[in-house]
Design an enzyme around this catalytic site. Structure first.
Site, PDB file in Angstrom:
ATOM      1  CG  HIS A 126      14.270 -55.811  66.345  1.00 58.29           C
ATOM      2  ND1 HIS A 126      15.181 -56.659  65.221  1.00 58.29           N
ATOM      3  CD2 HIS A 126      14.059 -54.829  65.218  1.00 58.29           C
ATOM      4  CE1 HIS A 126      15.166 -56.138  64.318  1.00 58.29           C
ATOM      5  NE2 HIS A 126      14.760 -55.240  64.029  1.00 58.29           N
ATOM      6  CG  HIS A 172      11.889 -51.105  56.737  1.00 55.15           C
ATOM      7  ND1 HIS A 172      11.826 -51.436  58.057  1.00 55.15           N
ATOM      8  CD2 HIS A 172      13.260 -50.585  57.718  1.00 55.15           C
ATOM      9  CE1 HIS A 172      12.539 -51.812  59.313  1.00 55.15           C
ATOM     10  NE2 HIS A 172      13.347 -50.838  58.475  1.00 55.15           N
ATOM     11  CD  GLU A 218      16.003 -53.635  57.218  1.00 57.55           C
ATOM     12  OE1 GLU A 218      17.033 -53.606  58.056  1.00 57.55           O
ATOM     13  OE2 GLU A 218      14.835 -53.953  57.452  1.00 57.55           O
ATOM     14  CD  GLU A 219      13.222 -54.703  60.519  1.00 57.35           C
ATOM     15  OE1 GLU A 219      14.070 -55.846  60.838  1.00 57.35           O
ATOM     16  OE2 GLU A 219      13.624 -54.043  61.415  1.00 57.35           O
ATOM     17  CD  GLU A 241      16.664 -49.595  59.598  1.00 55.11           C
ATOM     18  OE1 GLU A 241      16.661 -49.589  60.174  1.00 55.11           O
ATOM     19  OE2 GLU A 241      16.641 -50.268  58.792  1.00 55.11           O
ATOM     20  CG  ASP A 288       9.583 -55.502  56.768  1.00 52.24           C
ATOM     21  OD1 ASP A 288       9.761 -53.809  56.523  1.00 52.24           O
ATOM     22  OD2 ASP A 288      10.611 -56.172  56.967  1.00 52.24           O
ATOM     23  CG  ASP A 337      14.022 -50.989  63.054  1.00 55.15           C
ATOM     24  OD1 ASP A 337      14.033 -50.968  61.736  1.00 55.15           O
ATOM     25  OD2 ASP A 337      14.752 -52.214  63.406  1.00 55.15           O
TER      26      ASP A 337
END
Length: 387
Positions: free
Chosen positions: A357, A76, A139-140, A168, A78, A109
């Site tokens: 994150h 992903h 995805e997020e 991931e 995003d 990520d």
């Protein structure tokens, strides 16, 4: 047909590509040109690209070759918001490198993983089969218009994917020490009990919903769901909110609501847990006369990719290239692998995820090069085994 690898000096640089992707501030659901960057890069490598936009979400399916087997990489573009910007060492989307550490939102990520796989693919002129990419921008976020919709599209069009690697950041402490061979399922439930409002001095004229909700939650919380499953921890139910919104002391409220989340292993399905919860609610409604409603959202089913040749290819590659033993784990939250497993066996393997994150999300530059080497060897070994 044998695999044909290009000299490494003619292949793409995973660090430069990671930086280029981070420069696109693609905070869910904004794409900010990140998917265009991926598409241009893949088209230059000979991939046929299909853009799939659902709602406001940009998605991409790309394939090079028509023969089987088809090895897919999923990821992903995003990212989550940067958060407290004053805590960052540099602009979160500048992708700066200091002392061998690349810092930026999405570094692990998972723009770094996407860049490493693309760089690995760029080393191959051809493979005895096909290589494909499934890249989403959702995805997020709510994960409604992303991989889930792409998988449905691929099923409807008859596209066959034989195996999938999800990039991931699965590694725990050092690159390659953990892969994900399964994930727990997740179900969210909001339970609302509606009674009859009244004065606390005259409870016979009211129906207090709070004790009813307390009894329901207590019964749900008391159940031992299971003792675990192969490679999985026991399932767990957590009460996450309990809300009445009563601002006075002498009023029996009209309604009360609470939320629970269950992370469950393959001992259960989302439907079986939903049926159990609804049964408990119905019984308490009948016992008390209150109205009880359970609203359920199943965000993913539990799955396990069994040990076998595909998992062996990944573990053997990590052992040979990275010199570590990969733990085939099922820990952590959910990922888009929960949707892809409807198409084919899927395993997740990527960078060290300790900073994902967080403020100053980062990865050593060397890890990007090492992951690219591992991905390239994985591709080579995969087609030797499955072609």
């Amino acid at each position: 047909m044998a695999n044909t690898q290009k000299p490494y000096e003619n292949s793409l640089d995973p660090v430069e590509l990671t930086q280029a992707l981070i420069n696109h501030a693609s905070v869910t659901p904004v794409d900010a040109g990140a998917m265009d960057r991926v598409q241009r890069t893949l088209e230059a490598l000979g991939f046929a690209c299909e853009r799939l936009k659902f709602g406001e979400i940009e998605n991409l399916y790309a394939r090079r070759g028509t023969a089987s087997p088809n090895l897919c990489f999923a990821g992903h573009t995003d990212v989550v918001p940067e958060g407290a910007t004053e805590g960052w060492r540099s602009d979160p989307f500048a992708a700066t490198i200091v002392d061998g550490i690349l810092t930026g939102r999405g570094a692990v990520d998972m723009k770094g993983g996407i860049a490493a796989w693309i760089a690995a693919v760029s080393r191959f002129d051809d493979v005895p089969g096909s290589l494909s990419f499934l890249i989403t921008g959702d995805e997020e976020g709510e994960a409604i218009d992303g991989t889930k919709k792409v998988v449905e599209h691929l099923q409807q069009t008859g596209e066959v994917i034989d195996h999938c690697i999800v990039g991931e950041p699965t590694s725990s402490a050092v690159l390659g020490d953990m892969i994900k061979v399964g994930r727990r399922g997740s179900i969210n439930v909001t339970i609302t009990v509606t009674g009859k409002q009244g004065h606390v001095a005259y409870p016979q004229r009211a129906l207090n919903p709070v004790p009813v909700l307390v009894a329901i939650m207590a019964e749900l919380d008391a159940r031992v769901l299971d003792e675990g499953y192969e490679r999985f921890l026991p399932s767990n139910l957590e009460i996450t909110t309990f809300d009445v919104a009563n601002t006075t002391t002498n009023l029996i409220p009209q309604s009360a609501s609470g939320r629970i989340n269950i992370r469950f292993n393959p001992s259960h399905s989302g439907a079986s847990l939903q049926a159990w919860i609804e049964g408990v609610c119905a019984r308490h409604a009948e016992r008390t006369g209150a109205k009880v409603e359970a609203r359920t959202a199943i965000s993913g089913e539990a799955f396990l990719t069994e040990a076998g040749p595909f998992v062996d290819v990944i573990q053997d590659t990590i052992r040979d290239v990275l010199k570590v033993e990969a733990d085939p784990s099922t820990t952590g939250g959910t990922s888009d692998a929960r949707f892809i497993r409807a198409l084919c066996p899927v395993v997740e393997f990527g960078l060290v995820g300790q900073t994902m994150h967080q403020v100053n999300e980062s990865t050593p530059v060397q890890d990007l090069h090492d992951l690219t080497d591992a991905y390239a060897k994985l591709i080579e070994r995969y087609f030797k085994v499955f072609a």
